[in-house]
Structure formats: C-alpha cells, structure tokens
Design a protein around this motif. Structure first.
Motif, PDB file in Angstrom:
ATOM      1  N   ALA A  17       1.011  -1.361  -0.040  1.00 57.12           N
ATOM      2  CA  ALA A  17       0.015  -0.036   0.000  1.00 57.12           C
ATOM      3  C   ALA A  17       0.976   1.370  -0.039  1.00 57.12           C
ATOM      4  CB  ALA A  17      -1.037   0.070   1.189  1.00 57.12           C
ATOM      5  N   GLU A  18       2.121   1.290   0.796  1.00 57.25           N
ATOM      6  CA  GLU A  18       3.048   2.461   0.894  1.00 57.25           C
ATOM      7  C   GLU A  18       3.391   2.485  -0.529  1.00 57.25           C
ATOM      8  OE1 GLU A  18       4.355   4.266   3.453  1.00 57.25           O
ATOM      9  OE2 GLU A  18       3.722   3.074   5.416  1.00 57.25           O
ATOM     10  N   ALA A  19       3.794   1.522  -1.187  1.00 58.95           N
ATOM     11  CA  ALA A  19       4.554   1.497  -2.402  1.00 58.95           C
ATOM     12  C   ALA A  19       3.393   2.289  -3.412  1.00 58.95           C
ATOM     13  CB  ALA A  19       5.096   0.201  -2.909  1.00 58.95           C
ATOM     14  N   LEU A  20       2.335   1.327  -3.378  1.00 55.44           N
ATOM     15  CA  LEU A  20       1.159   2.215  -4.253  1.00 55.44           C
ATOM     16  C   LEU A  20       0.883   3.667  -4.208  1.00 55.44           C
ATOM     17  CD1 LEU A  20      -0.924  -1.186  -4.332  1.00 55.44           C
ATOM     18  CD2 LEU A  20       0.152  -0.159  -6.387  1.00 55.44           C
ATOM     19  N   LEU A  21       0.842   3.865  -2.981  1.00 54.97           N
ATOM     20  CA  LEU A  21       0.743   5.162  -2.705  1.00 54.97           C
ATOM     21  C   LEU A  21       1.721   6.323  -3.122  1.00 54.97           C
ATOM     22  CD1 LEU A  21      -0.750   5.664   0.983  1.00 54.97           C
ATOM     23  CD2 LEU A  21      -1.876   6.252  -1.102  1.00 54.97           C
ATOM     24  N   ALA A  22       2.964   5.735  -3.135  1.00 53.61           N
ATOM     25  CA  ALA A  22       4.172   6.666  -3.600  1.00 53.61           C
ATOM     26  C   ALA A  22       3.968   6.684  -4.977  1.00 53.61           C
ATOM     27  CB  ALA A  22       5.326   5.884  -3.376  1.00 53.61           C
ATOM     28  N   THR A  26       7.208 -10.362 -21.492  1.00 57.41           N
ATOM     29  CA  THR A  26       8.237 -11.105 -20.819  1.00 57.41           C
ATOM     30  C   THR A  26       9.659 -10.298 -20.878  1.00 57.41           C
ATOM     31  OG1 THR A  26       7.623 -13.046 -21.633  1.00 57.41           O
ATOM     32  CG2 THR A  26       9.679 -13.184 -21.051  1.00 57.41           C
ATOM     33  N   TYR A  27       9.622  -9.345 -21.917  1.00 59.36           N
ATOM     34  CA  TYR A  27      10.857  -8.685 -22.170  1.00 59.36           C
ATOM     35  C   TYR A  27      10.615  -6.931 -21.952  1.00 59.36           C
ATOM     36  CZ  TYR A  27      11.474 -12.840 -25.193  1.00 59.36           C
ATOM     37  OH  TYR A  27      11.152 -14.047 -25.546  1.00 59.36           O
ATOM     38  N   LEU A  28       9.402  -6.779 -21.563  1.00 59.79           N
ATOM     39  CA  LEU A  28       9.148  -5.526 -20.991  1.00 59.79           C
ATOM     40  C   LEU A  28      10.349  -4.879 -19.798  1.00 59.79           C
ATOM     41  CD1 LEU A  28       5.551  -4.929 -21.104  1.00 59.79           C
ATOM     42  CD2 LEU A  28       7.252  -4.123 -22.766  1.00 59.79           C
ATOM     43  N   PRO A  29      10.896  -3.803 -19.726  1.00 57.90           N
ATOM     44  CA  PRO A  29      11.867  -3.551 -18.741  1.00 57.90           C
ATOM     45  C   PRO A  29      11.153  -3.104 -17.399  1.00 57.90           C
ATOM     46  CG  PRO A  29      11.366  -1.537 -20.197  1.00 57.90           C
ATOM     47  CD  PRO A  29      10.723  -2.619 -20.818  1.00 57.90           C
ATOM     48  N   LEU A  30      11.785  -3.748 -16.410  1.00 57.12           N
ATOM     49  CA  LEU A  30      11.515  -3.745 -14.921  1.00 57.12           C
ATOM     50  C   LEU A  30      12.753  -3.211 -14.314  1.00 57.12           C
ATOM     51  CD1 LEU A  30       9.773  -4.049 -12.568  1.00 57.12           C
ATOM     52  CD2 LEU A  30      10.418  -6.517 -12.628  1.00 57.12           C
ATOM     53  N   ALA A  31      12.688  -2.101 -13.729  1.00 59.74           N
ATOM     54  CA  ALA A  31      13.910  -1.484 -13.069  1.00 59.74           C
ATOM     55  C   ALA A  31      15.097  -1.785 -13.934  1.00 59.74           C
ATOM     56  CB  ALA A  31      14.221  -2.247 -11.812  1.00 59.74           C
ATOM     57  N   ALA A  80       4.342 -11.549  -2.504  1.00 58.76           N
ATOM     58  CA  ALA A  80       5.120 -10.328  -3.628  1.00 58.76           C
ATOM     59  C   ALA A  80       5.316 -11.267  -5.041  1.00 58.76           C
ATOM     60  CB  ALA A  80       6.401  -9.949  -3.141  1.00 58.76           C
ATOM     61  N   ASN A  81       5.124 -12.613  -5.177  1.00 60.41           N
ATOM     62  CA  ASN A  81       5.628 -13.429  -6.298  1.00 60.41           C
ATOM     63  C   ASN A  81       4.542 -13.032  -7.380  1.00 60.41           C
ATOM     64  OD1 ASN A  81       6.551 -15.250  -7.877  1.00 60.41           O
ATOM     65  ND2 ASN A  81       5.629 -16.914  -6.830  1.00 60.41           N
ATOM     66  N   ILE A  82       4.154 -11.965  -7.520  1.00 58.12           N
ATOM     67  CA  ILE A  82       3.123 -11.491  -8.589  1.00 58.12           C
ATOM     68  C   ILE A  82       3.506 -11.855 -10.133  1.00 58.12           C
ATOM     69  CG2 ILE A  82       2.112  -9.850  -7.073  1.00 58.12           C
ATOM     70  CD1 ILE A  82       3.323  -7.835  -8.978  1.00 58.12           C
ATOM     71  N   LYS A  83       2.319 -12.133 -10.676  1.00 56.86           N
ATOM     72  CA  LYS A  83       2.266 -12.364 -12.255  1.00 56.86           C
ATOM     73  C   LYS A  83       2.064 -11.094 -12.956  1.00 56.86           C
ATOM     74  CE  LYS A  83       0.257 -15.666 -15.463  1.00 56.86           C
ATOM     75  NZ  LYS A  83      -0.843 -16.868 -15.426  1.00 56.86           N
ATOM     76  N   VAL A  84       3.055 -10.560 -13.773  1.00 55.30           N
ATOM     77  CA  VAL A  84       2.937  -9.256 -14.259  1.00 55.30           C
ATOM     78  C   VAL A  84       2.294  -9.336 -15.807  1.00 55.30           C
ATOM     79  CG1 VAL A  84       4.475  -7.316 -15.080  1.00 55.30           C
ATOM     80  CG2 VAL A  84       5.046  -8.782 -12.991  1.00 55.30           C
ATOM     81  N   ALA A 123       5.079  -4.287  -9.371  1.00 51.58           N
ATOM     82  CA  ALA A 123       6.452  -4.934  -9.259  1.00 51.58           C
ATOM     83  C   ALA A 123       7.509  -4.309  -9.049  1.00 51.58           C
ATOM     84  CB  ALA A 123       6.801  -5.719 -10.689  1.00 51.58           C
ATOM     85  N   GLU A 124       7.406  -2.905  -9.804  1.00 49.40           N
ATOM     86  CA  GLU A 124       8.722  -2.060  -9.472  1.00 49.40           C
ATOM     87  C   GLU A 124       8.788  -1.512  -8.102  1.00 49.40           C
ATOM     88  OE1 GLU A 124      10.666   0.106 -11.837  1.00 49.40           O
ATOM     89  OE2 GLU A 124      10.051  -0.386 -13.976  1.00 49.40           O
ATOM     90  N   ALA A 125       7.414  -1.293  -7.548  1.00 46.26           N
ATOM     91  CA  ALA A 125       7.435  -0.835  -6.143  1.00 46.26           C
ATOM     92  C   ALA A 125       7.893  -1.942  -5.292  1.00 46.26           C
ATOM     93  CB  ALA A 125       6.050  -0.245  -5.958  1.00 46.26           C
TER      94      ALA A 125
END
Lengths: 241, 241
Positions: free
Chosen positions: A223-228, B23-28, B210-214, B223-225
C-alpha cells in the motif's frame, strides 16, 4: 440522489501481529482509516458516512481519526457486533434513524486505496442495476483444497471474480436483504451474498487492481508503494492507479 | 539430486498494449525475464533451466536476455507451441534428451519476484510429496459469474487457494502426466492439473505475496514498487518480501 457509505472497520486484525487494530496502523504517516475516509470526503456524490468500529475503539477512532482530520461526512460512529454482518447491520440501524438514503455503499475500512472514480462506477452501477460489486478477474489459477492441504478441484478461472468493495445497493434492497438474513439467522461472506440470497441479481463492475485490502505486513508495504507511485503520477498530471 | 526448471515465457501478452511481449518489458532497467532467470542463477539447488519463448522471439531472447546477462544455467532455449501446455511439453522434450533430472519445477517467466527461499520450499515439498504448488489464501471473496456478468455463486473462501509458480514435481510423475494428457488430448490450466488428472495428490505449500504475475501495466508498477522495497530491506539486512 442521496448516497450513504458504511465503512466497516471493526475488525481486530490478528494477522498484523500488532497491538493496534490494523484499521489504525500508520500508512504514509496517517492511520489507514484516515486515508479511506479522505477519499469519501473527496467524492462529491457521497453525502454521509457511517463508520463501525470495535466497541473498545470508539473513543480512539473519534479522537485520533475523525476529529483531527475533520471528516465532516461521518455522521454516525457505531460500535460493531460479533461478526462483520452484525457490524454493518448496526450501521444500517443508524442510517435508518436519519434522512433516508437512496443508495448505500458498504466499504472495507482497510481498503485505503479506493478512488473517487471507483466509487462513481459503483454508484452508477447500483443506480442502474440495484446491486453491484467491483471485481477483478482471477489472474491466478484457483483451486479448492481439503483439510489436509491437497487439491480437490481446479476451478474454471474464466467464471471467477475476486470481489472488492465498495459494494453498492439500492437502500430499500439492502435493508430488505439484512432484515431477511437476520430473520433467518443467515450469515454471508459479504453484503452482496445477502442480496443474492433474496434471489435478486447482483451485477459485477470492474474493480481497481490497486484497491487492495490491507491485512498483512506485506500488504502494508504494498500500500505504501502504491501510494508513492500514485502521488508521483498525480504530480505528473497523469491518471492515477 | 538434480533439479531442472522450465521457464514458460512464450505468452504474447496482449493485455499490456505494447509491441514487445510482456516477458521482455523493462522492469527496473532489465527485461522482466532477466530478473526471473537471475533468481534461478542464484538458487544453488537449481542445476539447469529450459526457457520456452515464442518462435519469433528465439533470437531476441538469446541476444537481449540470455547472452548479455550471462545466464549459465539456461541449457535449453525452445520454441513454444500454441498453448502454454504445448510450450511446456517442448521444454520437457528438451530435458528428456539431456541428463535425467530428479525434480522438475515449472515457473512463469513473468513472475520475476520469485525468491530463492520460495524455490527451496517447492523443492523440499516436491521431494517429500511428489507434486506441490505454492499458493496463497484468497483474501477477497470469490464469486462465479455468468456470461451476463451476474453472480451465480459465492464460493467458500476457506477452501480456496490462489495458485502461483514455481510448481514442483518428481520428474517421472510430470513426464507421465504430460504423456497421458497428450494421449488424451486433455488441456489443463496449469501443470498440476495434469497431475491431478492422473489421480495423484497435489499438495499446497505457502506461496509469497510478492510473487506476482506481471500481466498488466498496473502489475508492472507494482513490481517496480515491490523491487524498490525489497532492495531497501536488503540494504538494511532485514529479510526481503
């Protein structure tokens, strides 16, 4: 059209492992519930809110959340009952004593990332259909398990929806659903299930992926991350998440 | 004990609204798939990986993901089939030609936030039970809807689990499940459902929130957050999420 929102915040939040109920835990420096109420204040379509908290927390909520942030729409602060359904029923009783609303929305106090846009969508849907719930498609495979933790069935994901709040109803329909459930001693997992029990169709509208229910420490981080992210987007003038 | 991981990355990701498959989109700053493969590289228990991508993307994946990041465990890069199950079967064929693994894990390429800890839990579970899946309890109410978007049933949430990957299997069991499904023309929503179809028990182990499917732009933000929070926690020497 008069719209009232019931905020269910009587949960004790055992999964957080904290003394303070999860509703009052700080999120970006403010109690979770204060974020939730701030969105209701910002939604022009909402006329009043009835907040239900644990009986033990009535003073705390009044002094630490409602008064300091000046939430003018909170007309009722009610002591919750044993189950969520009992708590929502107490809020309905409070609403019954005031000016009759046309629509009633019921929202989880621990969904602080609800947006004005989602509230509008639920109000529009409830006006059209009588009873609506915001939902998300199930991204993951969903299975039923037995008590030994073994899979007994893989469900057809295309038919499934994950249900959020606010759920929205024509006021007369929601009063009738709660009266009937109370008469029969029926308990549902959400408000819509009481309307379903009447045989009245409940319609789904799109929910919001960010509108998470904050029930674990991981959820609080999220939630903190989403708010940010949302604040960064707001600064850039782009639509929020 | 020899452990192979199949990474299913042949999806075209229509929901992202981008040219490049998700699959190839940039994440961080790195392709999503590169994050996923980096975790497999870091897991000492994993001996080899077989990556399945869209036939059109074989060169792209080799040149933009595997070579630049030096993923030494990727022994097989296979062209995917029509459905996910066809793709995983192609990876199984590739594994069949090499040294026989004892366990095979199957992981979504677009779950870049998997952790070494979760991989270990799945390996331990598969060693003990033969077939395991990491799952989370359903936090939200789950309902079945009809084609008109009306609720037809509220499910009993206590029995439901949201399924993640990696799913883990004894290799002989997974080969048998895929051979049998192929023979019968049966398609499942995940690998475990093919094992379930054999009548073999599949056991659940705790997944990771946290193991979400993007799969959507919102997931990518999330995922970035989550990655940012995880890096901050790593710096502080506390356990990650």
């Amino acid at each position: 059209m008069r719209v009232a929102v019931i905020v269910a915040a009587a949960g004790v939040g055992r999964r957080m492992g904290t003394e303070l109920p999860k509703t009052y835990l700080p999120l970006a420096g403010r109690p979770i519930l204060a974020h939730t109420l701030a969105v209701l204040e910002a939604a022009a379509e909402v006329h009043e809110a009835a907040v239900v908290v644990h009986p033990r927390d009535l003073d705390y909520c009044r002094e630490q959340v409602i008064a300091p942030f000046g939430f003018a729409k909170v007309r009722h602060l009610a002591a919750g009952g044993k189950e969520r359904q009992d708590s929502v029923r107490k809020a309905l009783e409070a609403l019954r004593r005031g000016p009759a609303p046309d629509l009633i929305l019921v929202h989880d106090g621990v969904r602080p990332l609800v947006t004005v846009e989602l509230i509008r969508r639920v109000i529009d849907g409830a006006t059209e259909h009588g009873a609506v719930i915001p939902t998300l498609p199930a991204q993951d495979t969903v299975k039923r398990v037995n008590a030994r933790g073994e899979v007994v069935e893989t469900l057809d994901r295309r038919e499934l929806r994950l249900v959020q709040t606010p759920q929205g109803f024509r006021a007369d329909l929601l009063f009738r659903a709660f009266d009937e459930a109370h008469r029969r001693g029926f308990y549902g997992t959400d408000e819509a299930s009481l309307v379903e029990a009447l045989g009245v169709p409940v319609v789904v509208v799109p929910g919001s992926p960010a509108n998470i229910k904050v029930t674990t420490p991981e959820d609080l981080l999220l939630a903190e991350a989403l708010l940010a992210v949302r604040e960064k987007r707001d600064d850039a003038g782009r639509p929020g998440i």
